[in-house]
Design a protein around this motif. Structure first.
Motif, short mmCIF file in Angstrom:
data_model
loop_
_atom_site.label_atom_id
_atom_site.label_comp_id
_atom_site.label_asym_id
_atom_site.label_seq_id
_atom_site.Cartn_x
_atom_site.Cartn_y
_atom_site.Cartn_z
N GLU A 45 0.86 -1.19 0.00
CA GLU A 45 0.00 0.00 0.00
C GLU A 45 0.90 1.24 0.00
OE1 GLU A 45 -2.92 -0.86 -0.35
OE2 GLU A 45 -3.55 -2.47 0.97
N LYS A 61 3.15 -0.22 3.58
CA LYS A 61 2.76 -1.29 4.49
C LYS A 61 2.49 -2.52 3.65
CE LYS A 61 2.64 0.99 8.43
NZ LYS A 61 3.43 0.62 9.59
N ARG A 63 0.44 -5.94 3.45
CA ARG A 63 -0.58 -6.85 3.94
C ARG A 63 -0.10 -8.28 3.74
NH1 ARG A 63 -6.00 -5.16 4.22
NH2 ARG A 63 -6.44 -3.05 3.48
N TYR A 101 -3.99 -0.12 7.16
CA TYR A 101 -4.00 -0.80 5.88
C TYR A 101 -5.14 -0.31 4.99
CZ TYR A 101 -0.58 -4.37 7.33
OH TYR A 101 0.55 -5.03 7.72
N THR A 144 -11.06 -5.98 5.41
CA THR A 144 -9.94 -6.76 5.94
C THR A 144 -10.46 -7.79 6.94
OG1 THR A 144 -8.37 -4.93 5.66
CG2 THR A 144 -7.75 -6.67 7.20
#
Length: 314
Positions: A45, A61, A63, A101, A144
């Motif tokens: 991201e 970041k 994930r 996120y 998420t």
């Protein structure tokens, strides 16, 4: 990323398992999302903020998993982004981690829209130009899911509000909360909605601390007569079992493997008793080898490898 976390990511990357998790959390097990509907996305991201001197500030970041999916609803199709975070341990700041996120992804969507409009020069007003986002633009929803693969109860916060101290209730309406979508196998009561290897994995995770229930499940539930080899590896890693299997096989009969495992444990326990008796001088290494039905050389090597000392060699 630790071994468990990387293995969890690898296990969940399979589209069949990933879609089953999504369907359980979002649609109560109904098969709305199909494996073939999922498309892998870049998990990095990137949110870029431009200052007056055009210096670029980049925050990245990663994930665990991010996939796009087309979903049909009332005759129309829409796209959503679904991220999955596998937690083998409790994360006491998970709401913040999830929020970051998701926010980074939404921020990147706005930036992509800004780049597109500037290239096409199709802003209709100064407000749209300053926003980088037009009145007609829409964000792709980001969801998420946090999958907990631990064997002790999750006692971490499930929302941003739970991470805050008690305060004047009058200001609570002004604080935006953010909750996590937690899938915790230890809280599942009906495993029939899972048809992949997730079912035996989740059932054993729930009963990992109860040896009797663990034994009953593996030896009496037909689900465990045919378990895919990837799931057996995951069970060994996350549940803590040590079930032997042939990696070349596609499926494993865990009932038989578990029975062999128990017999091996009994055999090893008997050997350890013999090793201890020889070490303490109750009888000779030669007698110990006879009781273990091994040659003297084999016995001494095995005893030494197990960490025991042979009196004659001390």
């Amino acid at each position: 990323m630790g071994t468990k976390d990387s293995k969890a990511k690898e296990y969940l990357s399979d589209n069949t398992r990933f879609s089953e998790i999504c369907n359980y959390v979002l649609f109560d097990g109904e098969k709305v999302i199909k494996p073939e509907d999922l498309k892998e996305c870049d998990t990095t991201e990137v949110l870029s903020v431009f200052g007056i001197d055009k210096k670029q500030i980049v925050k990245q970041k990663w994930r665990d998993l991010l996939k796009s999916v087309s979903v049909k609803h009332t005759g129309q199709m829409y796209v959503i982004l679904i991220g999955a975070e596998a937690q083998t341990d409790i994360h006491y700041a998970m709401p913040v981690k999830t929020m970051i996120y998701d926010a980074l992804n939404y921020g990147e969507q706005v930036n992509e829209a800004k780049k597109r409009h500037r290239k096409n020069k199709d802003y209709r007003s100064s407000d749209e130009f300053l926003s980088g986002f037009t009145l007609d633009d829409k964000l792709t929803p980001v969801i998420t899911i946090t999958l907990y693969l631990g064997t002790i109860q999750w006692d971490g916060p499930r929302s941003l509000a739970e991470m805050m101290p008690q305060m004047d209730e009058r200001i609570l309406p002004f604080i935006n909360d953010y909750r996590i979508n937690l899938l915790n196998p230890l809280e599942i009561t009906d495993f029939s909605k899972f048809e992949t290897g997730l079912r035996p994995l989740f059932e054993l995770l729930k009963n990992a601390s109860d040896e009797e229930k663990l034994n009953d499940l593996i030896t009496k539930d037909e689900t465990f007569t045919r378990v895919d080899v990837e799931t057996v590896a995951a069970i060994n890693l996350f549940v803590g079992t040590d079930i032997k299997y042939d990696e070349k096989e596609e499926v494993v009969n865990m009932c038989k493997a578990w029975d062999d495992h128990k017999k091996l444990g009994i055999q090893e326990g008997r050997l350890f008793e013999i090793y201890l008796s020889v070490q303490e001088g109750d009888y000779s290494a030669k007698r110990g080898a006879e009781k273990a039905e091994m040659s003297l050389d084999e016995f001494e090597k095995a005893m030494s490898k197990a960490g025991y000392k042979i009196p004659e060699l001390v």
